[in-house]
Design an enzyme around this catalytic site. Structure first.
Site, PDB file in Angstrom:
ATOM      1  N   GLU A   1      -2.962  -7.124   7.229  1.00 55.64           N
ATOM      2  CA  GLU A   1      -1.755  -6.860   8.020  1.00 55.64           C
ATOM      3  C   GLU A   1      -1.614  -7.879   9.148  1.00 55.64           C
ATOM      4  OE1 GLU A   1       1.197  -6.056   8.472  1.00 55.64           O
ATOM      5  OE2 GLU A   1       1.126  -3.850   8.478  1.00 55.64           O
ATOM      6  N   CYS A   2      -0.396  -8.081   9.597  1.00 50.43           N
ATOM      7  CA  CYS A   2      -0.159  -8.917  10.766  1.00 50.43           C
ATOM      8  C   CYS A   2      -0.985  -8.372  11.932  1.00 50.43           C
ATOM      9  CB  CYS A   2       1.331  -8.892  11.130  1.00 50.43           C
ATOM     10  SG  CYS A   2       1.771  -9.952  12.535  1.00 50.43           S
ATOM     11  N   ASP A   3      -1.556  -9.272  12.719  1.00 52.42           N
ATOM     12  CA  ASP A   3      -2.287  -8.860  13.910  1.00 52.42           C
ATOM     13  C   ASP A   3      -1.275  -8.643  15.030  1.00 52.42           C
ATOM     14  OD1 ASP A   3      -3.927  -8.428  16.034  1.00 52.42           O
ATOM     15  OD2 ASP A   3      -5.113 -10.266  15.818  1.00 52.42           O
ATOM     16  N   TYR A   4      -0.901  -7.392  15.225  1.00 46.45           N
ATOM     17  CA  TYR A   4       0.100  -7.060  16.232  1.00 46.45           C
ATOM     18  C   TYR A   4      -0.484  -6.978  17.639  1.00 46.45           C
ATOM     19  CZ  TYR A   4       2.957  -5.804  12.176  1.00 46.45           C
ATOM     20  OH  TYR A   4       3.655  -5.831  10.988  1.00 46.45           O
TER      21      TYR A   4
ATOM     22  N   ARG B   1       2.009   5.234   0.972  1.00 43.98           N
ATOM     23  CA  ARG B   1       2.373   5.738   2.299  1.00 43.98           C
ATOM     24  C   ARG B   1       1.148   6.209   3.068  1.00 43.98           C
ATOM     25  NH1 ARG B   1       6.856  10.404   3.166  1.00 43.98           N
ATOM     26  NH2 ARG B   1       5.032  11.757   2.988  1.00 43.98           N
TER      27      ARG B   1
ATOM     28  N   HIS C   1       0.833  -1.203   0.000  1.00 44.99           N
ATOM     29  CA  HIS C   1       0.000   0.000   0.000  1.00 44.99           C
ATOM     30  C   HIS C   1       0.871   1.256   0.000  1.00 44.99           C
ATOM     31  CE1 HIS C   1       0.835   1.039   4.203  1.00 44.99           C
ATOM     32  NE2 HIS C   1       0.736  -0.251   4.470  1.00 44.99           N
TER      33      HIS C   1
ATOM     34  N   ASN D   1       2.501   5.553   8.759  1.00 44.62           N
ATOM     35  CA  ASN D   1       3.908   5.486   8.354  1.00 44.62           C
ATOM     36  C   ASN D   1       4.640   6.765   8.735  1.00 44.62           C
ATOM     37  OD1 ASN D   1       2.997   3.802   5.279  1.00 44.62           O
ATOM     38  ND2 ASN D   1       3.740   2.894   7.166  1.00 44.62           N
TER      39      ASN D   1
ATOM     40  N   ARG E   1      -6.146   1.488   3.900  1.00 39.03           N
ATOM     41  CA  ARG E   1      -5.003   2.026   3.164  1.00 39.03           C
ATOM     42  C   ARG E   1      -4.715   1.239   1.888  1.00 39.03           C
ATOM     43  NH1 ARG E   1      -3.631  -0.055   8.112  1.00 39.03           N
ATOM     44  NH2 ARG E   1      -1.898  -1.539   8.345  1.00 39.03           N
TER      45      ARG E   1
END
Length: 232
Positions: free
Chosen positions: A84-87, A11, A9, A15, A59
């Protein structure tokens, strides 16, 4: 089999603010990200795309919007497995703050052992992403033929883990790979092996210029969790 264009994706506001967005809702592209997205149709003009597949996060959807406007007949699919990674509890926190967490050393040097509190492990992240690519490779080939090219818009750590799988390196080495916002990575899959055709191609070389902070020159730096913000 099909050729896959992996697009990180463009910016985002996270970010540029140094925040680990993860799956936090409402993270949009910033001004430069919107300009990067607007340039995508011209960058990809020569590529006959069979379909586009996207992470469900805002995004990524904003990144693809100009391309879809330029190609109104392009099929678009949403794929949760390339989100996205699940943080977990780390989501929405400043990266500078997270650097002091003991887990960050594991994330950098032994990611196959890293599991985020309240989230998922990096091994699980890679496994679901690889499963998604295998599924879409087979589907695109069945519907459009073995020479078809399709695009998948996802996130930095997801794309790095897919590259590691494609070139046959252990997940513990994936932090050696860098993909900037709006970069294009291309993997051509065949019956016997994948071929990495492009890696992190943006056409923008500003990030290679020496940093203004002389103290940063030549110093070792960890990989940016989530993928980093790219060139200023």
């Amino acid at each position: 089999m099909a050729t896959l264009i992996l697009l990180r994706h463009c910016r985002s506001t996270a970010n540029t603010s140094g925040v680990l967005a993860g799956r936090t809702p409402g993270v949009a592209l910033d001004g430069r990200g919107a300009a990067q997205a607007a340039a995508l149709p011209a960058r990809l003009a020569q590529v006959p795309l069979a379909a586009a597949v996207t992470s469900p996060l805002q995004r990524c959807q904003e990144t693809l919007s100009p391309l879809l406007e330029a190609r109104p007949g392009l099929p678009l699919f949403t794929e949760d497995r390339i989100s996205e990674c699940d943080y977990g509890d780390w989501s929405g926190r400043k990266l500078a703050e997270l650097n002091d967490e003991p887990l960050m050393e594991v994330v950098q040097h032994h990611p196959s052992a890293a599991a985020f509190p309240g989230g998922e492990s990096m091994r699980a992240m890679q496994a679901r992403a690889v499963d998604a690519v295998r599924y879409w490779n087979a589907r695109i080939e069945a519907e459009h033929g073995a020479e078809a090219v399709y695009l998948m818009c996802s996130h930095g750590d997801i794309i790095k883990s897919l590259v590691a799988d494609a070139v046959g390196i252990h997940l513990d080495l994936f932090q050696r790979i860098s993909v900037e916002p709006c970069s294009v990575t291309v993997i051509r899959y065949t019956r016997l092996r994948p071929f990495l055709v492009r890696l992190g191609d943006t056409g923008d070389f500003r990030s290679l210029a020496p940093e203004e902070d002389e103290g940063a020159a030549g110093t070792e730096r960890d990989a940016a969790l989530g993928g980093g913000a790219g060139a200023p």
